[in-house]
Structure formats: structure tokens, C-alpha cells
Design a protein around this motif. Sequence first.
Motif, short mmCIF file in Angstrom:
data_model
loop_
_atom_site.label_atom_id
_atom_site.label_comp_id
_atom_site.label_asym_id
_atom_site.label_seq_id
_atom_site.Cartn_x
_atom_site.Cartn_y
_atom_site.Cartn_z
N THR A 22 0.83 -1.21 0.00
CA THR A 22 0.00 0.00 0.00
C THR A 22 0.86 1.25 0.00
O THR A 22 0.54 2.24 -0.67
CB THR A 22 -0.94 0.01 1.22
N LEU A 24 3.91 1.53 -1.29
CA LEU A 24 4.48 1.68 -2.63
C LEU A 24 3.44 2.24 -3.59
O LEU A 24 3.76 3.07 -4.45
CB LEU A 24 4.99 0.32 -3.13
N ALA A 25 2.20 1.78 -3.46
CA ALA A 25 1.14 2.32 -4.31
C ALA A 25 0.92 3.80 -4.04
O ALA A 25 0.69 4.59 -4.96
CB ALA A 25 -0.16 1.54 -4.09
N VAL A 27 3.20 5.92 -2.95
CA VAL A 27 4.34 6.64 -3.54
C VAL A 27 4.16 6.75 -5.05
O VAL A 27 4.42 7.80 -5.66
CB VAL A 27 5.66 5.92 -3.20
N GLY A 28 3.67 5.65 -5.68
CA GLY A 28 3.40 5.70 -7.11
C GLY A 28 2.35 6.74 -7.45
O GLY A 28 2.46 7.44 -8.47
N LEU A 29 1.34 6.86 -6.60
CA LEU A 29 0.32 7.86 -6.83
C LEU A 29 0.90 9.27 -6.68
O LEU A 29 0.53 10.19 -7.41
CB LEU A 29 -0.84 7.66 -5.85
N TYR A 31 3.86 10.08 -7.44
CA TYR A 31 4.58 10.31 -8.70
C TYR A 31 3.62 10.74 -9.80
O TYR A 31 3.89 11.68 -10.56
CB TYR A 31 5.33 9.04 -9.08
N LEU A 32 2.48 10.05 -9.89
CA LEU A 32 1.50 10.39 -10.93
C LEU A 32 0.88 11.76 -10.69
O LEU A 32 0.42 12.41 -11.64
CB LEU A 32 0.40 9.33 -10.98
N TRP A 41 -1.31 11.72 -18.51
CA TRP A 41 -2.03 11.24 -17.33
C TRP A 41 -1.89 12.26 -16.22
O TRP A 41 -0.80 12.80 -16.01
CB TRP A 41 -1.48 9.89 -16.87
N THR A 62 -0.57 16.40 -4.18
CA THR A 62 -0.13 15.13 -3.62
C THR A 62 -0.94 14.78 -2.36
O THR A 62 -1.29 13.61 -2.13
CB THR A 62 1.37 15.17 -3.29
N TRP A 69 -6.35 7.89 -2.15
CA TRP A 69 -5.86 6.52 -2.12
C TRP A 69 -5.96 5.90 -0.73
O TRP A 69 -6.36 4.74 -0.57
CB TRP A 69 -4.42 6.47 -2.61
N THR A 126 7.72 12.32 -0.70
CA THR A 126 7.63 12.12 -2.15
C THR A 126 7.33 13.43 -2.86
O THR A 126 7.89 13.71 -3.93
CB THR A 126 6.53 11.09 -2.46
#
Length: 522
Positions: A22, A24-25, A27-29, A31-32, A41, A62, A69, A126
Motif C-alpha cells: 500500500t 508503494l502504491a 508513492v506511485g500515486l 509520482y503520478l 495522465w 499530492t 488513495w 515524495t
Amino acid sequence: MTGRLVLGDFRDRLRRPVYAVTLLAAVGLGYLAVPNAGGHWTIMDVAGHRGLYNSAYVGAVTALAGALWLTFGGFYVVRSGIARDATTGVGQILAATPLRTSRYLLAKFLSNLLVLASMVGVLAGTALLMQLARGEDRAVDPVALLEPFLLLSLPVVAATAAAALLFETVPLLRGGFGNAVWFVLAMVVTIGGQSASAPLDGLGVHQVAQSMGAALEAQQQVPGDAGFSLGLTKVDKPLGTFLWTGYEPSAGFLLGRLALVLAAFAVALLPALWFGRFDPARGAAEAAPAPASDAELPEPVAAHRATAPGPLPRTEPQRAGAFGRLLAGEVRILVQGVSRWWWLVAAGLTVAGFALPVNVVTGLLLPVLWLWPVLIWSRLGSQQVENGLEVLLGAYPSARRRQLAEWTSGVALTAVLGAAPLIRMLAAGDAAGAACWLGGALFVPSLAMALGVVSRGHRLFQALYLPLWWLLVNNVAAVDFMGAVRVGGSPAGPGPLPFGALSAVLLAVVFLVGAARRNVKG
């Protein structure tokens, strides 16, 4: 004592795979949320524009993305504190102490909040890194960067932490059904929470959107209320830019955020009215799950536990039909205890698959059919751990064969549920759609099995599959694993090969993790 309970529970959760996934997801969000200048995107779209990447804008977008999320995924990370105390026997020890129920619930709530707040902290880090990496404005303003996380993210995750605790104390909601209910409820909250009329300012989006709209109108002569969206979306062309230096939160807004946090505390303590804190005299057996007994296990599993006298002899099955019988047993275990009403709904959906127009079947009915068994899929790879049979099944003479049979049972269930759309696609000559269907039939049980084996539980699959499915039904072709997103009647997604290859990788993970654990125990 409350502080020790909070810290102990917090440290235990940090070691669990679901926390890392969760995080990592998230952190990925993050980034997006701050895509490159030419990206298509985006998380936030203000009338076709975005803010320059300064501390105020990067922090706000962010923080809002994190609130979205963590409302979804964070719930599944923190909702097992009470259940874990029950299954490990800690709850029975606590029942013999003078610890009050309200203090126990407060400790669990604060532990939930600490876990989610730690993720918010990582998101803030992040955001800082993304501001520096994008390089549009490298002047860091700590107050402008961190304020959105304090005012926008933390109150929302406090409410999520309280809801997770509440769900654990309500018998109907503590299991997989509660996970599905939360997914629907979270969608309502995240959509309705962006409204100006949302209670306690909802996600806090409205005031941010107003401020950004005013800045855009002043600089670009574009009506600030021309459009605002929050969520992962694809745009036809890169967004334009404008300068936004933040907003001044009003006193009413600050009071609303404080009220949301206080409401979270109240919800967390509310179960003290009925939760027995593992005391049998107060009906704790109904308030918290106890370790599974033979009577509660699926019939084939309970029978194995009752009759097996010890480790099985390590000899390979000789009869040609051994794998078939093993597969039949795994299928019975997988679907054991499923309500007849579940099967009636599945049958009704299958009949609809032969009656509805083929474009409705592929674009709408197939996703519904492959959402319906989500709670059954989530059993793959985790049933033996959750039912206390890991040691017994570890003595099976061919562990990989048993794992393969368990995975095949999931594929069989997926294929049966999706049979009507497949037949319709074949009848219509839709070979590309049928190939995508095959990729999906392999991918879903592979994902469920891998996540079940890695996390040793069912919640991680539920937490990841539901958002993935939601992106698919919102026509995000990049994640279309079943061929439901169509352009000109043909599947618009990556096709079956990437998901077939990913399925093979996931199945390899199942075998490798299983072998590693057997070697450690050996």
C-alpha cells in the motif's frame, strides 16, 4: 499501558507485506500527481490546466491524491487489529487485565492512525522529491508544502482509521463482505466529498478548487469554474500551466477539519457500547473473530485436520487421476460455504450474458461477472494459513502439485463465471476479445494466489483488485485485462500477451515463496 499497546501494534503492522504494498502504491500515486510536462495522465485538471510545480501546488495535489488513495487502500491495511488479537490469544490476555474497553479501542484507533499517518509522511517526502525532480520551481517552502497534508490528508485518514475499527466490531462487516461494502462507501465518500456541500468540508477539495480557479481566471482569462477534476484521468493533450501560490484556509474550514478529527475519535470509541473486549461474559465471541475451529472450516479441510494422524508419506501419487481428484478437492474447498443466493445471482448474470446485446455483454456484464467472485478469489493462497493448516499441508508429498491444483481451481471458477461472454464473443467472431478473455481468466486467479501466498491473508488482493477493476470500468485501457474497454468494437487494452506473461511471473512467485518457506521450516 495505552501507549505500549499503540506502539506495539504499530510496529507489528509495519512488518506486514500489505503495509509495504500500500505504501508503494501511495508513492506511485504521488509520482503520478506530478507528471512530466508532456504527460497525458494527471491527477488534477483545472479547466485543462495545472499549477506550476512549486511547493504549494505539489503539496496540495499530492495531499489530495493521498487522501483519495488512503481512503481506499489504507482501510484494508489497518482493519485487522482486533481480529489479530483474537486469533493470537492476546485478546484473552487483555480480557484478564483491568484495561477498560474504551482505552483498548482508543489504543487500536491511535495505532490505525499512526500507520496511515506514516504513509502521509512518506507522501510528503515524495512531494518534496517530485518538486525538485521536475525542476519548474526548486525553491522549497516547507509551510506551503506540508500544510495540505495536515489539513487535507490527516483528517481524512483519521476518519478512515475510525471506520476500520468500527467495521471490525460489527459482525456483519468484519469479513470480506465488509471489505466490499467499504469499497462502495469509499467511492461515495471520495466523489461526494469533493462537493461544496459535503459535511465538514469533505476531502477539503472545494476550497482548493475555488482558489485555483480564481488564480487561473486572473492569469489565463479562463473561467475558473470551467471544470475541475480530481482523480487519475487521461487528457488528449498536455495541460497548460498557471501560477498558484496556495490558499488561506478560513476559520470555518479549520473548524471543519478539527470537527472531522473529533468525529473520528467519537466513532472509534462508539463500539465501547457493545464490544466485549474478548470477555466471554459480555459476548466477546460475537464481537471479535476467534481462531477457526474444525466446525467452522470448509468440510474437506476440517476432515483433513480431524483424520490426518501426522505427516503424510513422501511418495508421489501413482494413479493417473490423482491430479484430477486433487483439483476436485481444491474446487470444493474454494467454494465451500458459498451461499445459494450467491449462486443464484451468478446464474442470473450468466443467463443475462446470453440475452443482452454482445457489446453490453463485453463492456459491462463481463466486468460485473468478474467482480462477483472477488471474495472467493481472495481465499486462494491464504486459506491454509488462516485455517491453521499450513503445517499439515506442508507435509504433502508434492507441494507444487497442490499449489498448481489450487491455482487451477481459481482458473476454473473464473472460466465458469465468464463462460457466457466467451461464447458470445466466439459466436460473433471476436477472436481478439476471446484472447483477452483468456488472458484475464489466467491473470485474476494468478494475482489472487500470489498476493495470498505473499501476504498470508485475503485482504491484500481485495484491496488491490477492487481499485484495478474500478479503473477498468472507467475505460482506463492500460489496465484492461479482460478486453472490456473497446474502440471501434475491438479491445483497446494491451492485449492478452502482457497479462499472460504477468500471470506466469505471478505463478512463479507462488512456487518460489512456497519453496522458500518450506526450506526455512525444514
